[in-house]
Motif scaffolding. Structure first.
Motif, PDB file in Angstrom:
ATOM      1  N   GLU A   1      20.054  40.559  68.068  1.00 61.65           N
ATOM      2  CA  GLU A   1      20.621  40.059  69.318  1.00 61.65           C
ATOM      3  C   GLU A   1      22.101  39.714  69.169  1.00 61.65           C
ATOM      4  O   GLU A   1      22.550  39.341  68.091  1.00 61.65           O
ATOM      5  CB  GLU A   1      19.883  38.798  69.773  1.00 61.65           C
ATOM      6  N   LEU A   2      22.803  39.850  70.288  1.00 64.18           N
ATOM      7  CA  LEU A   2      24.201  39.423  70.370  1.00 64.18           C
ATOM      8  C   LEU A   2      24.319  38.445  71.527  1.00 64.18           C
ATOM      9  O   LEU A   2      23.847  38.718  72.626  1.00 64.18           O
ATOM     10  CB  LEU A   2      25.127  40.615  70.643  1.00 64.18           C
ATOM     11  N   GLY A   3      24.937  37.313  71.288  1.00 65.99           N
ATOM     12  CA  GLY A   3      25.160  36.344  72.352  1.00 65.99           C
ATOM     13  C   GLY A   3      26.529  36.551  72.970  1.00 65.99           C
ATOM     14  O   GLY A   3      27.493  36.835  72.274  1.00 65.99           O
ATOM     15  N   ARG A   4      26.589  36.406  74.287  1.00 69.94           N
ATOM     16  CA  ARG A   4      27.855  36.532  74.999  1.00 69.94           C
ATOM     17  C   ARG A   4      27.903  35.484  76.104  1.00 69.94           C
ATOM     18  O   ARG A   4      26.887  35.162  76.717  1.00 69.94           O
ATOM     19  CB  ARG A   4      28.017  37.927  75.631  1.00 69.94           C
ATOM     20  N   ARG A   5      29.102  34.985  76.391  1.00 69.87           N
ATOM     21  CA  ARG A   5      29.303  34.044  77.495  1.00 69.87           C
ATOM     22  C   ARG A   5      29.914  34.814  78.655  1.00 69.87           C
ATOM     23  O   ARG A   5      30.895  35.545  78.487  1.00 69.87           O
ATOM     24  CB  ARG A   5      30.222  32.899  77.068  1.00 69.87           C
ATOM     25  N   VAL A   6      29.344  34.640  79.838  1.00 72.49           N
ATOM     26  CA  VAL A   6      29.811  35.331  81.037  1.00 72.49           C
ATOM     27  C   VAL A   6      31.064  34.620  81.536  1.00 72.49           C
ATOM     28  O   VAL A   6      31.061  33.404  81.727  1.00 72.49           O
ATOM     29  CB  VAL A   6      28.704  35.322  82.123  1.00 72.49           C
TER      30      VAL A   6
END
Length: 198
Positions: free
Chosen positions: A84-89
């Motif tokens: 998984e890769l986390g990203r902030r919108v």
């Protein structure tokens, strides 16, 4: 005691009189450890398992070593080391019919993204000749993994060396294979193999 190693060179590095801050050096060295060791180790184990589970694949790569780079890319697509890769919108966005507000944290599951039928023909088929192979294992755009070229190079070299040193490389029993926690890393922790020398 600085030496000729990479960390010593980072400490001494200077551009226009400016050196890296301690935190920048620690971050860079940590990144190299992940990209240059953990990712590659998982990738190599995943390649051995993948080739063993798909009869004829290893023999085809031995017969034509020029296919190893494409095979590495397919293993990266098939079993991405980090799931998984986390990203902030940064702004409101609609994704899959759902509105995601700005500043939300989202997780992209790479195993699902890399088998998206809208992006890949026959996504559930291992194809070591797949080209193009736009997998997202190393991220995309400004978030593309800085260590990706190193991990790819190490994997290509290591697979060629395994082929040169061992005529046969097989997994005798999957009961003896121990996998990592797949929520953290997709790879093997223990991988007994049988080898045959040339």
């Amino acid at each position: 005691r600085p030496g000729e190693d990479l960390t010593s060179r980072l400490i001494a590095a200077e551009v226009d009189g400016v050196r890296l801050a301690d935190q920048e050096m620690v971050g860079f060295v940590a990144l190299l450890l992940v990209a240059g060791h953990i990712t590659t180790t998982a990738l190599l184990g995943n390649a051995v398992v993948t080739f063993d589970r798909h009869p004829g694949t290893d023999a085809a790569l031995r017969a034509d070593p020029a296919r190893i780079p494409a095979a590495v890319e397919e293993v990266l697509r098939w079993l991405p080391p980090f799931p998984e890769l986390g990203r902030r919108v940064t702004r409101p966005v609609v994704l899959g019919g759902h509105e995601i507000p700005a500043d939300s944290l989202i997780m992209a599951h790479l195993g699902a993204a890399n088998r998206d039928p809208a992006r890949f023909d026959a996504p559930d088929v291992l194809d070591v000749t797949r080209s193009p192979n736009p997998h997202l294992t190393f991220g995309h755009g400004i978030h593309f993994c800085f260590g990706a070229p190193l991990a790819r190079l190490e994997a290509r070299i290591a697979l060629r060396m395994l082929h040169e040193r061992f005529r046969i490389l097989a997994i005798p029993s999957y009961e003896d294979v121990v996998h990592q926690n797949p929520a953290v890393i997709i790879g093997v922790r223990r991988l007994p193999v049988e080898v045959g020398r040339p």
